[in-house]
Design an enzyme around this catalytic site. Structure first.
Site, PDB file in Angstrom:
ATOM      1  CD  GLU A  41      -3.071  -1.038   2.177  1.00 54.36           C
ATOM      2  OE1 GLU A  41      -2.942  -0.186   3.073  1.00 54.36           O
ATOM      3  OE2 GLU A  41      -4.055  -1.794   2.090  1.00 54.36           O
ATOM      4  CD  GLU A  61      -4.545  -5.938   2.991  1.00 44.63           C
ATOM      5  OE1 GLU A  61      -5.315  -5.141   3.584  1.00 44.63           O
ATOM      6  OE2 GLU A  61      -3.311  -5.944   3.141  1.00 44.63           O
TER       7      GLU A  61
END
Length: 840
Positions: free
Chosen positions: A195, A267
């Site tokens: 991320e 995710e």
């Protein structure tokens, strides 16, 4: 002359070969340019060993459970329809001291991956090295913070040197053990970074350069499998696949970083991690299924549940303010038990998508928007002979009826129906056919604590600590992550004429801290406790104090509650007391921030290891007295509870501290920090069975502010309360169908029914609730409505009592009383609750 029989034979053989190829390798064509690789990809999907795959994945982190739990977790994940398990690699547990590595016990990464491979499943290895994951310092070891001139996650030579060295060590370990797919192992993908898009702008040009370097470095270390970067919307190197993280990737994901790369969801948050002070965090099985079905309808081919099993943040591994329990709302809860209906509903979704696999992976997509909220998506091949459809109602409040190919289909609000043959509804995201369960914490019948004993920490003063500075040292740098605790002490002289003249007037000690929490003592007496929060770690403690004329010792015990795990420039974070004032003196406010301070890292009990059998012998423990005050160690012994169910401790009589069993740190407890609903965020704390002996288990509790250990409870944990809720619009179980000869066919008669199955070898010992008509509440807390049937209760007892599993058909005639429907205009809802008991 041509033999017509031979001609017909060879013609049929050629047709069979052609058809086989049509569903194997024939249409794969262009992928990533490496058609000889074991694992490759194109815009449609991942291709493993020459076959396109739908990948159903779940995150299970090896250090958040025990080695003994791994086989059952993996088995249940496979039973839940997963074919892929995803895990991070946790740098700070593997290299806590630079150059010293630990891959033993719960940290045995190789063993964990081999177990997954032996079960016939694949692995995604999220190398990091930055992982976030609500893990201490985002996975970085503390020593990395003290490397000269280092800047984490930037185009910075010291950081890149250590990141590459560590990454190469892990990759070489995997290669040596032949764990990559092209070596015959289970690892089919690896992830570098995590991320980064969230912080990239903070590093400007060095962020762009770093992310490019990271991708090239990873592929340079190993190119036998694909590499991914999650949530990397900008500047993702072409050598990796950019993937989606979030709750609704069908809406938020703009696609991977290239036209020849698949859409992967790395995710999908099954709930939300919790921090101390949080209310419950939930996400329904229906919402998860809806989001996943929409993603696969939009050409998605991989979904990973974060988490599938969250587990436990043992010891001091959690990041700032994060609870010891992690993602308990996952399909497998903290104890590894199946959280129903989330586990079963998602298992049914996986089966429905697998029934649709051929059209999804080989068919042509067509999307039709029927109205503002209704969508029909089809995948077809061979002129419609192979076909799957997704019927979607995006309206979150109003159901709909949609006409599709001559038939009408009912769609509940915010739902997707899956038709693997474009005719038969085998699954609806809103209609939960799977059973429900309620978790029970049961007070142990046989396991009792023996006599509790105590030992109290002494309060150090300025003169008996050696580390000196004019002002308080910064807390993170002081502790170096070796302890949550550090002492700060100073001494001030107060003239008797400076003290308040009235006995009901008191001076006030004010401590402004950058976080996370602290205890204050004056002249050896506890005077107050203050703390920040996950959102704002800073806090100001203001507490009244009775000073004496002459010298006064002020001692502060500052605490961390985990190091930060996210954001830019993590190496430049600060904590601890900053400004200290004494207010209310006759001469005015006294600033003692630069009065001269001495420091000490850790508590004496930590240094003596009072939590171990040997260490506990170094002090004289005394029976409990009436003063159950601050900074007190408690110890007792207990035997393992009866049975095989998981074990927990209920800590609601305590405040804040740590728990050890047989020398193993179970993690931080903090039950005095109440959520907005006036309850602790976490009350029960997991004691893995693997940590227990049959007899004489040592329990040590460090209480920071004051609690009563005599009221701690030993519990066993089960999900023996099972329920089913079925309505008239529910489809039959998806297990009723299979795909054979490119057609969907019935395995057994598809009937609408309630299905119940006890765990392990238990049987249904009691029917606790039955309603046919109206009912309210959820499993474990049903209440009857106005419309009901006594006959339904008898039917359930006949079908279920004494059995490991049972099925109750949803048939009005058999469930209403004597053929008389007391409320014919009410849509019927069959709600059943039973209790499973151990077989004799």
């Amino acid at each position: 002359m041509i033999d017509p029989v031979k001609f017909l034979f060879f013609a049929l053989f050629a047709l069979l070969v052609a058809n086989a190829n049509a569903y194997a390798d024939e249409p794969i064509g262009h992928s990533d340019g490496h058609e000889d690789k074991v694992v490759r990809y194109d815009a449609r999907s991942m291709i493993i060993n020459g076959s396109r795959e739908l990948l159903f994945s779940g995150s299970i982190h090896y250090p958040r459970s025990t080695v003994e739990m791994w086989p059952e977790l993996i088995k249940n994940a496979k039973e839940g329809g997963l074919n892929l398990i995803q895990t991070y690699v946790f740098w700070n547990i593997h290299e806590p001291v630079q150059g010293q590595f630990n891959f033993e016990g719960n940290y045995d990464l190789v063993k964990f991956i081999k177990m997954i491979g032996d079960s016939g499943m694949w692995v995604t290895l999220r190398l990091g090295p930055y992982i976030e994951s609500e893990w201490n310092l985002g996975g970085f070891p503390y020593w990395l913070k003290e490397v000269p001139d280092i800047i984490f996650r930037s185009y910075n030579e010291p950081f890149m040197f250590h990141m590459k060295r560590y990454s190469e060590m892990v990759i070489d370990m995997m290669k040596k053990e032949k764990l990559f797919a092209d070596q015959g192992g289970p690892i089919i993908m690896a992830q570098i970074e995590n991320e980064y898009n969230n912080v990239q702008l903070a590093y400007r040009e060095n962020g762009v350069k770093y992310i490019k370097w990271a991708g090239e470095m990873a592929v340079g270390l190993y190119s036998g499998i694909p590499w991914i970067m999650c949530k990397q919307k900008k500047n993702a190197p072409d050598t990796v696949i950019s993937t989606c993280n979030g709750r609704h990737c069908a809406e938020t994901f703009t696609g991977p970083n290239g036209p020849n790369k698949p859409s992967l969801w790395t995710e999908n948050w099954t709930a939300q991690y919790r921090v101390f002070g949080d209310p419950p965090s939930q996400r329904s099985a229906e919402d998860l299924a809806y989001a996943i079905a929409k993603f696969f309808a939009k050409n998605g081919t991989l979904n990973n549940y974060y988490m599938y099993h969250g587990g436990t943040n043992f010891g001091r591994t959690s990041s700032s303010f994060v609870t010891t329990r992690y993602y308990d709302e996952a399909p497998l809860d903290e104890y590894g038990l199946k959280r129903e209906p989330k586990f079963g509903h998602l298992r049914d979704l996986h089966r429905a998508l697998r029934l649709s696999k051929k059209p999804l992976l080989w068919g042509t997509q067509n999307m039709q928007r029927v109205s503002g909220n209704i969508e029909i998506t089809t995948y077809e091949k061979d002129g419609g002979k192979i076909c799957a459809a997704f019927l979607t109602n995006n309206n979150s409040r109003v159901p709909a009826t949609v006409e599709f190919r001559g038939d009408e289909y009912y769609l509940p609000p915010k739902s997707v129906s899956i038709l693997p043959d474009c005719k038969t509804v085998v699954f609806n995201s809103q209609a939960v056919v799977a059973q429900h369960s309620s978790r029970n914490f049961v007070l142990s019948k046989t396991s009792k604590f023996r006599e509790w004993k105590m030992w109290r920490e002494s309060i150090p003063t300025y003169d008996n600590m050696e580390m000196k500075n004019v002002s308080p040292n910064e807390l993170y740098t002081l502790t170096k992550d070796t302890s949550d605790y550090a002492w700060f002490s100073t001494s001030i002289y107060i003239d008797g004429r400076d003290l308040p003249m009235r006995h009901d007037d008191l001076a006030v000690l004010e401590v402004a801290s950058l976080g996370h929490a602290l205890l204050a003592f004056v002249n050896g007496q506890y005077v107050g406790f203050g703390h920040g929060s996950n959102i704002d770690k800073r806090h100001v403690l203001k507490t009244p104090v009775t000073f004496k004329a002459g010298n006064n010792d002020i001692s502060l015990l500052a605490m961390t509650v985990g190091f930060p795990n996210s954001g830019a420039y993590m190496e430049k974070r600060f904590a601890g007391p900053k400004a200290i004032l004494v207010q209310g003196l006759m001469s005015g406010t006294l600033d003692i921030s630069r009065n001269g301070w001495t420091h000490q890292v850790g508590l004496n009990g930590e240094k003596m290891q009072l939590f171990t059998e040997q260490g506990s012998k170094q002090v004289k423990w005394t029976p409990l007295d009436g003063n159950l005050g601050s900074l007190t160690w408690y110890k007792t012994y207990f035997d393992a509870p009866e049975g095989k169910d998981p074990v927990a401790l209920r800590m609601t009589s305590m405040q804040k501290g740590f728990i050890w069993v047989n020398g193993i740190n179970l993690g931080r407890y903090w039950v005095s920090y109440l959520s907005p609903i006036n309850k602790p965020t976490q009350e029960e704390y997991h004691v893995p069975r693997a940590y227990l002996k049959e007899k004489d288990n040592l329990l040590v509790v460090l209480e920071e502010t004051g609690g009563d250990p005599q009221k701690i409870e030993i519990l066993t944990v089960n999900r023996n309360t099972l329920c089913s809720v079925i309505t008239e619009y529910h489809p039959p179980t998806v297990k009723s169908w299979e795909r054979k000869d490119n057609k969907i066919r019935e395995i057994f008669d598809p009937i609408r029914a309630a299905h119940l199955a006890c765990p392990d070898d238990k049987t249904i010992g009691k029917v606790e609730f039955v309603s046919f008509g109206e009912s309210e509440g959820a499993c474990g807390a049903f209440t009857p409505g106005k419309c009901d049937s006594t006959r339904a209760h008898k039917v359930v007892e006949e079908q279920c009592l004494g059995k490991n599993e049972c099925t109750i058909p949803f048939e009005r005639e058999s469930l209403i009383d004597s053929g008389k429907d007391s409320c014919p205009d009410v849509a019927k809802r069959l709600a059943v609750q039973v209790a499973c008991t151990a077989s004799n």
